[in-house]
Write an enzyme that holds these catalytic residues in place. Structure first.
Site, mmCIF file in Angstrom:
data_model
loop_
_atom_site.group_PDB
_atom_site.id
_atom_site.type_symbol
_atom_site.label_atom_id
_atom_site.label_comp_id
_atom_site.label_asym_id
_atom_site.label_seq_id
_atom_site.Cartn_x
_atom_site.Cartn_y
_atom_site.Cartn_z
ATOM 1 N N TYR A 134 -51.391 85.127 -2.428
ATOM 2 C CA TYR A 134 -51.048 86.131 -1.720
ATOM 3 C C TYR A 134 -49.565 85.710 -0.842
ATOM 4 O O TYR A 134 -48.751 86.588 -1.025
ATOM 5 C CB TYR A 134 -52.079 86.423 -0.576
ATOM 6 C CG TYR A 134 -51.693 87.714 0.432
ATOM 7 C CD1 TYR A 134 -51.627 88.927 -0.097
ATOM 8 C CD2 TYR A 134 -51.460 87.014 1.820
ATOM 9 C CE1 TYR A 134 -51.074 89.785 0.878
ATOM 10 C CE2 TYR A 134 -51.043 88.172 2.571
ATOM 11 C CZ TYR A 134 -50.855 89.579 2.187
ATOM 12 O OH TYR A 134 -50.643 90.462 3.165
ATOM 13 N N LEU B 113 -48.332 100.994 -8.314
ATOM 14 C CA LEU B 113 -47.473 99.801 -8.334
ATOM 15 C C LEU B 113 -47.853 98.682 -9.278
ATOM 16 O O LEU B 113 -46.994 97.857 -9.643
ATOM 17 C CB LEU B 113 -47.132 99.259 -6.982
ATOM 18 C CG LEU B 113 -46.414 100.294 -5.991
ATOM 19 C CD1 LEU B 113 -46.184 99.287 -4.673
ATOM 20 C CD2 LEU B 113 -45.251 101.066 -6.366
ATOM 21 N N THR C 143 -45.786 89.654 5.677
ATOM 22 C CA THR C 143 -46.662 88.952 6.155
ATOM 23 C C THR C 143 -46.455 87.569 6.659
ATOM 24 O O THR C 143 -45.386 87.136 6.298
ATOM 25 C CB THR C 143 -47.812 88.856 5.281
ATOM 26 O OG1 THR C 143 -48.946 88.245 5.796
ATOM 27 C CG2 THR C 143 -47.355 88.139 3.908
ATOM 28 N N TRP D 280 -52.395 89.633 11.327
ATOM 29 C CA TRP D 280 -53.799 89.722 11.986
ATOM 30 C C TRP D 280 -53.894 91.194 12.389
ATOM 31 O O TRP D 280 -53.986 91.717 13.447
ATOM 32 C CB TRP D 280 -53.778 89.051 13.275
ATOM 33 C CG TRP D 280 -53.961 87.359 12.847
ATOM 34 C CD1 TRP D 280 -53.448 86.922 11.554
ATOM 35 C CD2 TRP D 280 -54.471 86.329 13.599
ATOM 36 N NE1 TRP D 280 -53.640 85.436 11.891
ATOM 37 C CE2 TRP D 280 -54.149 85.397 13.164
ATOM 38 C CE3 TRP D 280 -55.281 86.475 15.023
ATOM 39 C CZ2 TRP D 280 -54.810 83.950 13.499
ATOM 40 C CZ3 TRP D 280 -55.601 85.258 15.417
ATOM 41 C CH2 TRP D 280 -55.689 84.057 14.693
#
Length: 304
Positions: free
Chosen positions: A131, A37, A107, A156
């Site tokens: 991120y 990617l 996330t 997590w």
């Protein structure tokens, strides 16, 4: 169902390969060099997915490929956005062309962590670092592709595979009596094995049912909440109970453990929408963490 899961041999990819047969799914992982990617080539991504399952192509796709090195992303912003944003868009556009459902993994880092309560899907986003910003851009790209897609935000993650917090704690405990662990960040620990089950359930629902409510953004984490120090203490207690390594936990603040990227103080995600719409509710994190800890201790896999 034939499910193509994108990404190298990481936690979710390996968990899906393990759990797929139990759910009557044939799971094939597609990662570098067949699917890269970072290149930013829509046609190459489409061709790689078409070539899966001996050229028959998938019935569904789970996009688990990501640049997940949170601290390194601060100095590798171009690569993080190439994979997490542009790459996610390429996978989503390929899924739309193939007319197959897609589940994209995102996330908790899309949020700032400033909220007191657990985050719901409609809360304002505000990533604190590269991120999180790249993953949020990936969500936007997936939704803009116009395909049949759901986004699962998780947090997590740990498992019997790859690098993760449970493995790190067990490894540290083999050489230390005391381990310092951050106690002022809070989240919902999530087993990649349980996340794999959730992703496969959601993608099957999208394939089989036209209800628009099944699409969109959902939160998918283990049930319950904890600080990193709480998780470490649970790991050591469960390990000690079966003769594995353990240590005492010294609770420290985030300020005492500086990192290149800022972490959200509150990473807790409210998963009621996933339970109400897809009927998916993951087990209490303590139970899932105990299962993974036991498996790692008995196999000594935390040493590798």
């Amino acid at each position: 169902m034939k499910i193509a899961v994108t990404g190298g041999p990481g936690q979710l990819v390996l968990s899906m390969r393990e759990r797929g047969p139990d759910m009557m799914h044939d799971v094939v992982a597609i990662g570098p060099p067949d699917l890269d990617l970072a290149i930013g080539d829509d046609e190459a991504v489409f061709a790689a997915l078409c070539a899966s399952f001996d050229g028959a192509g998938p019935d569904a796709i789970v996009n688990a490929a990501a640049h997940t090195a949170v601290d390194r992303a601060e100095t590798e912003a171009e690569l993080a956005f190439a994979i997490n944003a542009h790459g996610a868009g390429s996978v989503a556009r390929a899924a739309a062309r193939l007319k197959v459902p897609l589940v994209h993994i995102s996330t908790d880092y899309v949020f700032s962590g400033d909220k007191v309560e657990p985050y719901i899907e409609d809360d304002a986003t505000g990533p604190m670092g590269v991120y999180g910003a790249s993953k949020l851009a990936g969500e936007t790209a997936v939704l803009a592709a116009g395909g049949d897609a759901a986004i699962l935000r998780t947090a997590w993650v740990y498992s019997p595979f790859g690098a993760n917090f449970v493995k790190t704690m067990l490894r540290l405990a083999t050489g230390r009596d005391v381990v310092s662990v951050v106690a002022d960040q809070f989240g919902c620990p999530t087993s990649a094995l349980e996340l794999a089950d959730a992703a496969m359930t959601v993608v099957a629902h999208i394939r089989d049912r036209a209800d628009p409510a099944l699409r969109g953004v959902f939160h998918a984490t283990g049930t319950g909440e904890a600080s990193w120090a709480d998780v470490a203490e649970a790991i050591f207690a469960d390990s000690a109970a079966i003769g594995g390594p353990f240590a005492s936990v010294r609770r420290i603040t985030t300020a005492e453990y500086p990192t290149a990227a800022q972490r959200p103080v509150n990473s807790r995600l409210n998963c009621e929408r996933l339970a109400a719409i897809h009927g998916v509710e993951m087990p209490d994190w303590r139970l899932s963490c105990r299962e993974v800890t036991t498996r790692l201790v008995r196999s000594a896999a935390f040493l590798t």
